[in-house]
Scaffold this motif. Structure first.
Motif, PDB file in Angstrom:
ATOM      1  N   TYR A 102      -5.411 -12.818  -3.558  1.00 32.70           N
ATOM      2  CA  TYR A 102      -5.340 -11.402  -3.166  1.00 32.70           C
ATOM      3  C   TYR A 102      -4.620 -11.200  -1.836  1.00 32.70           C
ATOM      4  N   HIS A 103      -4.669 -12.217  -0.971  1.00 38.65           N
ATOM      5  CA  HIS A 103      -3.963 -12.065   0.306  1.00 38.65           C
ATOM      6  C   HIS A 103      -2.512 -11.684   0.052  1.00 38.65           C
ATOM      7  N   HIS A 104      -1.908 -12.366  -0.914  1.00 39.77           N
ATOM      8  CA  HIS A 104      -0.494 -12.114  -1.189  1.00 39.77           C
ATOM      9  C   HIS A 104      -0.301 -10.816  -1.959  1.00 39.77           C
ATOM     10  N   VAL A 105      -1.097 -10.637  -3.007  1.00 38.86           N
ATOM     11  CA  VAL A 105      -0.902  -9.476  -3.880  1.00 38.86           C
ATOM     12  C   VAL A 105      -1.053  -8.173  -3.084  1.00 38.86           C
ATOM     13  N   ALA A 106      -2.175  -8.035  -2.372  1.00 41.76           N
ATOM     14  CA  ALA A 106      -2.458  -6.769  -1.688  1.00 41.76           C
ATOM     15  C   ALA A 106      -1.580  -6.589  -0.446  1.00 41.76           C
ATOM     16  N   ARG A 107      -1.357  -7.662   0.270  1.00 45.63           N
ATOM     17  CA  ARG A 107      -0.569  -7.521   1.505  1.00 45.63           C
ATOM     18  C   ARG A 107       0.881  -7.176   1.193  1.00 45.63           C
ATOM     19  N   ARG A 108       1.405  -7.809   0.179  1.00 42.06           N
ATOM     20  CA  ARG A 108       2.791  -7.488  -0.193  1.00 42.06           C
ATOM     21  C   ARG A 108       2.903  -6.056  -0.704  1.00 42.06           C
ATOM     22  N   ALA A 109       1.889  -5.598  -1.398  1.00 45.60           N
ATOM     23  CA  ALA A 109       1.920  -4.208  -1.881  1.00 45.60           C
ATOM     24  C   ALA A 109       1.955  -3.245  -0.692  1.00 45.60           C
ATOM     25  N   LEU A 110       1.137  -3.514   0.322  1.00 48.58           N
ATOM     26  CA  LEU A 110       1.155  -2.648   1.514  1.00 48.58           C
ATOM     27  C   LEU A 110       2.515  -2.742   2.214  1.00 48.58           C
ATOM     28  N   GLY A 111       3.083  -3.928   2.257  1.00 46.38           N
ATOM     29  CA  GLY A 111       4.390  -4.103   2.883  1.00 46.38           C
ATOM     30  C   GLY A 111       5.472  -3.312   2.163  1.00 46.38           C
ATOM     31  N   ARG A 112       5.405  -3.297   0.838  1.00 50.21           N
ATOM     32  CA  ARG A 112       6.412  -2.535   0.074  1.00 50.21           C
ATOM     33  C   ARG A 112       6.269  -1.044   0.340  1.00 50.21           C
ATOM     34  N   ILE A 113       5.032  -0.584   0.450  1.00 48.54           N
ATOM     35  CA  ILE A 113       4.813   0.846   0.719  1.00 48.54           C
ATOM     36  C   ILE A 113       5.345   1.204   2.109  1.00 48.54           C
ATOM     37  N   ALA A 114       5.133   0.321   3.075  1.00 47.41           N
ATOM     38  CA  ALA A 114       5.661   0.560   4.421  1.00 47.41           C
ATOM     39  C   ALA A 114       7.185   0.619   4.398  1.00 47.41           C
ATOM     40  N   ALA A 115       7.791  -0.293   3.678  1.00 47.50           N
ATOM     41  CA  ALA A 115       9.254  -0.324   3.620  1.00 47.50           C
ATOM     42  C   ALA A 115       9.795   0.941   2.951  1.00 47.50           C
ATOM     43  N   SER A 116       9.093   1.414   1.927  1.00 49.63           N
ATOM     44  CA  SER A 116       9.594   2.602   1.239  1.00 49.63           C
ATOM     45  C   SER A 116       9.425   3.847   2.114  1.00 49.63           C
ATOM     46  N   LEU A 117       8.395   3.840   2.982  1.00 53.63           N
ATOM     47  CA  LEU A 117       8.261   4.956   3.937  1.00 53.63           C
ATOM     48  C   LEU A 117       9.487   5.019   4.848  1.00 53.63           C
ATOM     49  N   ASN A 118       9.869   3.883   5.367  1.00 49.79           N
ATOM     50  CA  ASN A 118      11.035   3.836   6.249  1.00 49.79           C
ATOM     51  C   ASN A 118      12.292   4.296   5.521  1.00 49.79           C
ATOM     52  N   ALA A 119      12.420   3.848   4.271  1.00 50.25           N
ATOM     53  CA  ALA A 119      13.619   4.191   3.514  1.00 50.25           C
ATOM     54  C   ALA A 119      13.672   5.701   3.246  1.00 50.25           C
ATOM     55  N   ARG A 120      12.545   6.271   2.859  1.00 48.71           N
ATOM     56  CA  ARG A 120      12.536   7.707   2.532  1.00 48.71           C
ATOM     57  C   ARG A 120      12.803   8.570   3.755  1.00 48.71           C
ATOM     58  N   HIS A 121      12.280   8.134   4.895  1.00 50.03           N
ATOM     59  CA  HIS A 121      12.413   8.954   6.100  1.00 50.03           C
ATOM     60  C   HIS A 121      13.519   8.456   7.015  1.00 50.03           C
ATOM     61  N   ALA A 122      14.225   7.440   6.595  1.00 51.59           N
ATOM     62  CA  ALA A 122      15.359   6.897   7.347  1.00 51.59           C
ATOM     63  C   ALA A 122      14.974   6.643   8.802  1.00 51.59           C
ATOM     64  N   THR A 123      13.824   6.009   8.985  1.00 53.87           N
ATOM     65  CA  THR A 123      13.314   5.746  10.338  1.00 53.87           C
ATOM     66  C   THR A 123      12.785   4.314  10.395  1.00 53.87           C
ATOM     67  N   PRO A 124      13.152   3.574  11.470  1.00 54.27           N
ATOM     68  CA  PRO A 124      12.729   2.159  11.528  1.00 54.27           C
ATOM     69  C   PRO A 124      11.341   1.974  12.128  1.00 54.27           C
ATOM     70  N   LEU A 171      -1.408  -0.646   9.626  1.00 55.65           N
ATOM     71  CA  LEU A 171      -1.169   0.040  10.895  1.00 55.65           C
ATOM     72  C   LEU A 171       0.299   0.410  10.928  1.00 55.65           C
ATOM     73  N   THR A 172       0.581   1.632  11.292  1.00 54.45           N
ATOM     74  CA  THR A 172       1.966   2.071  11.191  1.00 54.45           C
ATOM     75  C   THR A 172       2.352   3.033  12.313  1.00 54.45           C
ATOM     76  N   GLU A 173       3.607   2.944  12.699  1.00 53.24           N
ATOM     77  CA  GLU A 173       4.146   3.921  13.654  1.00 53.24           C
ATOM     78  C   GLU A 173       4.459   5.248  12.965  1.00 53.24           C
ATOM     79  N   ALA A 174       4.500   5.244  11.662  1.00 51.39           N
ATOM     80  CA  ALA A 174       4.781   6.493  10.945  1.00 51.39           C
ATOM     81  C   ALA A 174       3.703   7.528  11.276  1.00 51.39           C
ATOM     82  N   PRO A 175       4.106   8.736  11.610  1.00 52.10           N
ATOM     83  CA  PRO A 175       3.105   9.749  11.982  1.00 52.10           C
ATOM     84  C   PRO A 175       2.459  10.378  10.747  1.00 52.10           C
ATOM     85  N   VAL A 176       1.629   9.615  10.107  1.00 44.78           N
ATOM     86  CA  VAL A 176       0.976  10.074   8.874  1.00 44.78           C
ATOM     87  C   VAL A 176      -0.182  11.000   9.244  1.00 44.78           C
ATOM     88  N   VAL A 177      -0.249  12.122   8.573  1.00 45.08           N
ATOM     89  CA  VAL A 177      -1.312  13.103   8.840  1.00 45.08           C
ATOM     90  C   VAL A 177      -2.668  12.472   8.496  1.00 45.08           C
TER      91      VAL A 177
END
Ligand code: SF4
Ligand code: SF4
Length: 331
Positions: A102-124, A171-177
């Motif tokens: 699960y360390h890999h499965v869940a952590r990678r899933a969170l990582g993909r979601i973080a990456a897609s946030l950056n891509a959608r909002h064009a912010t690093p 944990l993310t720098e993205a300003p999520v409500v």
């Protein structure tokens, strides 16, 4: 655009939708707390944590979630259900270990979601995904985020999902409500089923005594398992689910949120596994982290707790031989 001047907030709905698509059945978002109440953690340290000395060393970090990402604006906590059926014989292992690690499965899933946030909002934005992989207390944060309460079995329980859950924090720098979940109130009531069912009497006063817990002894402990505890193992050789099996909140647990957490292996052939094929046999599963010698030690103990003798193998090392001596001495 600098991170600190980001002019907009990210809707949590956007994140929650992505989490749900990845199999996380519950999620919530909070600003990272600056500090956590240390009393529970300190009580655990005072009770004794055996070979987990690193818990004490990382105490201050664990009590300040922002340590891992000081610029974090949001803390997303999510829970993904794992396999909730035993799927093994009377030599038992924890259900979460049925599937892929699960360390890999869940952590990678969170990582993909973080990456897609950056891509959608064009912010690093920077992110830090934690799934039992960093000094952070996922369980306490999940309670604070309103995903559930900490039961008498010392686990997070969701009223909707039960406790067959793996927890992750992003944990993310993205300003999520912020959007806390609705749960958190203790709903154990007068139930004490987990305390009564615990094979080693590790649960008391709403805490788990680490050094008596079969999960600790089989997974984290390096040396010989004391005979007085070993004889109580009821066949468990990797982790222990007893305090969850009896919990009434698990009666309607959902299936695994990700097919890789379901697991095809029934682990009924484990007595034949030898050092030479251990890594291949348990490839990509959390059990592989044990290493062969501790795996074999655990089998010796589990068999003995069921009144069976496991004949010695010629690839057994010192800890296994010492465990056999301990069991004979403890008879
Ligand atoms: S995991 Fe097993 S040994 Fe540990 S507290 Fe729960 S029932 Fe007891
Ligand atoms: S078994 Fe009962 S006391 Fe234990 S965690 Fe579940 S509801 Fe709470």
């Amino acid at each position: 655009m600098s991170v600190s001047s980001t002019p907009f907030a990210v809707s949590f709905t956007e994140v929650a939708t992505a989490l749900a698509e990845a199999g996380f059945a519950a999620s919530a978002c909070l600003p990272p707390p600056t500090a956590l109440d240390p009393s529970g953690f300190d009580r655990m340290l005072a009770d004794g944590v055996g070979d987990l000395g690193w818990l004490e060393e990382s105490r201050d970090k664990r009590l300040d979630p922002r340590f891992l990402l000081p610029t974090a604006r949001a803390m997303i906590v999510a829970a993904i259900p794992h396999q909730h059926q035993a799927r093994c014989g009377d030599l038992r292992r924890a259900r979460y270990a049925a599937g892929k690690d699960y360390h890999h499965v869940a952590r990678r899933a969170l990582g993909r979601i973080a990456a897609s946030l950056n891509a959608r909002h064009a912010t690093p934005w920077l992110h830090r995904a934690c799934v039992d992989s960093a000094p952070i207390n996922e369980r306490t944060l999940a309670r604070l985020a309103g995903l559930g309460w900490i039961g008498r079995n010392a686990l997070l329980i969701s009223p909707n999902l039960g406790s067959w859950l793996l927890l992750g924090v992003l944990l993310t720098e993205a300003p999520v409500v912020p959007q806390p979940g609705p749960h958190g109130a203790d709903r154990c009531g007068r139930c004490t089923a987990c305390e009564s069912a615990c094979p080693t009497r590790a649960l008391m006063d709403r805490r788990c005594l680490t050094e008596r817990c079969i999960s600790y002894l089989t997974i984290e402990h390096d040396g010989v398992i004391p005979a007085d505890l070993a004889r109580l193992f009821q066949g468990w050789w990797f982790g222990c689910d007893r305090c969850q099996e009896v919990c009434p909140w698990n009666r309607k647990a959902p299936g695994p949120g990700d097919g890789r957490l379901a697991g095809d292996e029934r682990d009924t052939d484990i007595l034949a596994v030898r050092a030479a094929d251990f890594d291949v046999h348990f490839a990509a599963r959390a059990i592989r982290r044990l290493g062969y010698q501790r795996f074999r030690r655990n089998l010796v103990v589990a068999c003995a707790s069921l009144g069976r003798d496991l004949p010695p193998a010629d690839d057994e090392g010192d800890v296994v031989r010492a465990q056999r001596v301990e069991l004979r001495a403890g008879v």
